[in-house]
Design a protein around this motif. Structure first.
Motif, PDB file in Angstrom:
ATOM      1  N   VAL A 196      -0.953   3.888  41.598  1.00 46.38           N
ATOM      2  CA  VAL A 196      -0.432   4.026  40.245  1.00 46.38           C
ATOM      3  C   VAL A 196      -0.286   5.305  39.857  1.00 46.38           C
ATOM      4  CG1 VAL A 196      -0.696   3.240  38.054  1.00 46.38           C
ATOM      5  CG2 VAL A 196      -1.005   1.546  39.660  1.00 46.38           C
ATOM      6  N   ILE A 197      -1.362   6.137  39.954  1.00 45.39           N
ATOM      7  CA  ILE A 197      -1.186   7.510  39.238  1.00 45.39           C
ATOM      8  C   ILE A 197      -0.420   8.349  40.326  1.00 45.39           C
ATOM      9  CG2 ILE A 197      -2.908   9.456  39.254  1.00 45.39           C
ATOM     10  CD1 ILE A 197      -5.162   7.863  38.646  1.00 45.39           C
ATOM     11  N   ILE A 198      -0.360   8.039  41.390  1.00 45.50           N
ATOM     12  CA  ILE A 198       0.455   8.806  42.185  1.00 45.50           C
ATOM     13  C   ILE A 198       2.139   8.507  42.024  1.00 45.50           C
ATOM     14  CG2 ILE A 198       1.457   9.194  44.686  1.00 45.50           C
ATOM     15  CD1 ILE A 198      -1.444   8.879  45.662  1.00 45.50           C
ATOM     16  N   PHE A 199       2.428   7.406  41.892  1.00 43.55           N
ATOM     17  CA  PHE A 199       3.804   7.096  41.428  1.00 43.55           C
ATOM     18  C   PHE A 199       4.397   7.440  39.866  1.00 43.55           C
ATOM     19  CE2 PHE A 199       3.146   3.454  44.778  1.00 43.55           C
ATOM     20  CZ  PHE A 199       4.117   4.131  45.715  1.00 43.55           C
ATOM     21  N   ALA A 200       2.841   7.171  38.985  1.00 45.23           N
ATOM     22  CA  ALA A 200       3.413   7.973  37.644  1.00 45.23           C
ATOM     23  C   ALA A 200       3.767   9.266  37.526  1.00 45.23           C
ATOM     24  CB  ALA A 200       2.109   7.638  36.905  1.00 45.23           C
ATOM     25  N   ILE A 201       3.005   9.865  38.579  1.00 52.53           N
ATOM     26  CA  ILE A 201       3.231  11.566  38.716  1.00 52.53           C
ATOM     27  C   ILE A 201       4.730  11.729  39.499  1.00 52.53           C
ATOM     28  CG2 ILE A 201       2.579  13.691  40.018  1.00 52.53           C
ATOM     29  CD1 ILE A 201      -0.391  12.828  39.448  1.00 52.53           C
ATOM     30  N   LEU A 202       4.935  11.000  40.340  1.00 52.47           N
ATOM     31  CA  LEU A 202       6.358  11.085  41.030  1.00 52.47           C
ATOM     32  C   LEU A 202       7.575  10.899  40.262  1.00 52.47           C
ATOM     33  CD1 LEU A 202       5.555   9.620  44.633  1.00 52.47           C
ATOM     34  CD2 LEU A 202       6.068  12.057  44.063  1.00 52.47           C
ATOM     35  N   TYR A 203       7.075   9.623  39.148  1.00 52.10           N
ATOM     36  CA  TYR A 203       8.132   9.017  38.313  1.00 52.10           C
ATOM     37  C   TYR A 203       8.346  10.609  37.267  1.00 52.10           C
ATOM     38  CZ  TYR A 203      10.416   6.805  34.569  1.00 52.10           C
ATOM     39  OH  TYR A 203      11.495   6.112  33.862  1.00 52.10           O
ATOM     40  N   LEU A 204       7.365  11.041  36.766  1.00 45.99           N
ATOM     41  CA  LEU A 204       7.414  12.177  35.859  1.00 45.99           C
ATOM     42  C   LEU A 204       8.287  13.197  36.182  1.00 45.99           C
ATOM     43  CD1 LEU A 204       3.708  12.102  34.083  1.00 45.99           C
ATOM     44  CD2 LEU A 204       6.009  11.252  33.012  1.00 45.99           C
ATOM     45  N   PHE A 205       8.189  13.403  37.563  1.00 45.73           N
ATOM     46  CA  PHE A 205       8.716  14.714  38.217  1.00 45.73           C
ATOM     47  C   PHE A 205       9.953  14.344  39.220  1.00 45.73           C
ATOM     48  CE2 PHE A 205       4.519  16.275  37.549  1.00 45.73           C
ATOM     49  CZ  PHE A 205       4.724  17.396  36.685  1.00 45.73           C
ATOM     50  N   ARG A 206      10.517  13.032  39.005  1.00 38.42           N
ATOM     51  CA  ARG A 206      11.562  12.773  39.716  1.00 38.42           C
ATOM     52  C   ARG A 206      12.948  13.291  39.570  1.00 38.42           C
ATOM     53  NH1 ARG A 206      11.751   9.778  35.292  1.00 38.42           N
ATOM     54  NH2 ARG A 206      13.765   9.398  33.959  1.00 38.42           N
ATOM     55  N   ASP A 207      13.153  13.936  38.700  1.00 34.98           N
ATOM     56  CA  ASP A 207      14.331  15.005  38.550  1.00 34.98           C
ATOM     57  C   ASP A 207      14.217  15.993  39.572  1.00 34.98           C
ATOM     58  OD1 ASP A 207      15.699  13.040  36.790  1.00 34.98           O
ATOM     59  OD2 ASP A 207      14.977  14.302  35.183  1.00 34.98           O
ATOM     60  N   ARG A 208      13.148  16.709  39.344  1.00 28.79           N
ATOM     61  CA  ARG A 208      13.017  17.909  40.206  1.00 28.79           C
ATOM     62  C   ARG A 208      12.798  17.514  41.517  1.00 28.79           C
ATOM     63  NH1 ARG A 208       8.316  21.772  38.110  1.00 28.79           N
ATOM     64  NH2 ARG A 208       8.943  20.645  36.407  1.00 28.79           N
ATOM     65  N   LEU A 209      12.103  16.474  41.930  1.00 30.37           N
ATOM     66  CA  LEU A 209      11.839  16.228  43.215  1.00 30.37           C
ATOM     67  C   LEU A 209      12.791  15.561  44.061  1.00 30.37           C
ATOM     68  CD1 LEU A 209       7.968  15.021  43.004  1.00 30.37           C
ATOM     69  CD2 LEU A 209       8.764  17.319  43.752  1.00 30.37           C
ATOM     70  N   PHE A 210      13.399  14.522  43.588  1.00 27.77           N
ATOM     71  CA  PHE A 210      14.348  13.612  43.921  1.00 27.77           C
ATOM     72  C   PHE A 210      15.806  14.048  43.825  1.00 27.77           C
ATOM     73  CE2 PHE A 210      10.310  11.417  43.905  1.00 27.77           C
ATOM     74  CZ  PHE A 210      10.031  11.576  45.270  1.00 27.77           C
TER      75      PHE A 210
END
Length: 122
Positions: free
Chosen positions: A88-102
């Motif tokens: 959950v923590i990993i997916f929350a971090i990925l969600y927060l940085f989704r624009d920059r990462l994906f």
């Protein structure tokens, strides 16, 4: 009279050449479209298969970690809870940085794939 016939013949030849040129350009556009579409499809299939393998690997690693932590905590439930919270923590971090990462990378990838002339001249 003869000059008029020659002008008509030259005009007919020019019209024929223009029609042939337009037909060749249409064929070229069709071929470029098919090439771009096939390249896009192959990239999508490759990305899908790579993502599938990564998901399966993460699933197995998560299960292994959950059982390991379950042994350490003395309860399998606590092990699975800890791994669930980690995901959950990993997916929350990925969600927060989704624009920059994906999203930005995907947009650049598709622009390069579809509009890069060097890609099409292979």
């Amino acid at each position: 009279m003869e000059e008029n016939a020659q002008d008509r013949t030259a005009a007919d030849e020019m019209i024929s050449s223009v029609k042939e040129y337009v037909a060749l350009k249409i064929d070229e556009l069709k071929l470029k479209g098919v090439e771009g579409l096939s390249l896009l499809c192959s990239k999508i299939i490759y990305i899908f298969l790579a993502a599938l393998i990564i998901v399966i690997a993460l699933l197995l690693l998560g299960l292994s970690l959950a059982f390991f932590l379950g042994e350490q905590f003395g309860s399998d439930i606590l092990g699975f809870l800890a791994v669930g919270m980690l995901f959950v923590i990993i997916f929350a971090i990925l969600y927060l940085f989704r624009d920059r990462l994906f999203i930005n990378r995907l947009v650049r990838f598709f622009i390069q794939l579809l509009f890069n002339e060097n890609n099409n001249k292979r």
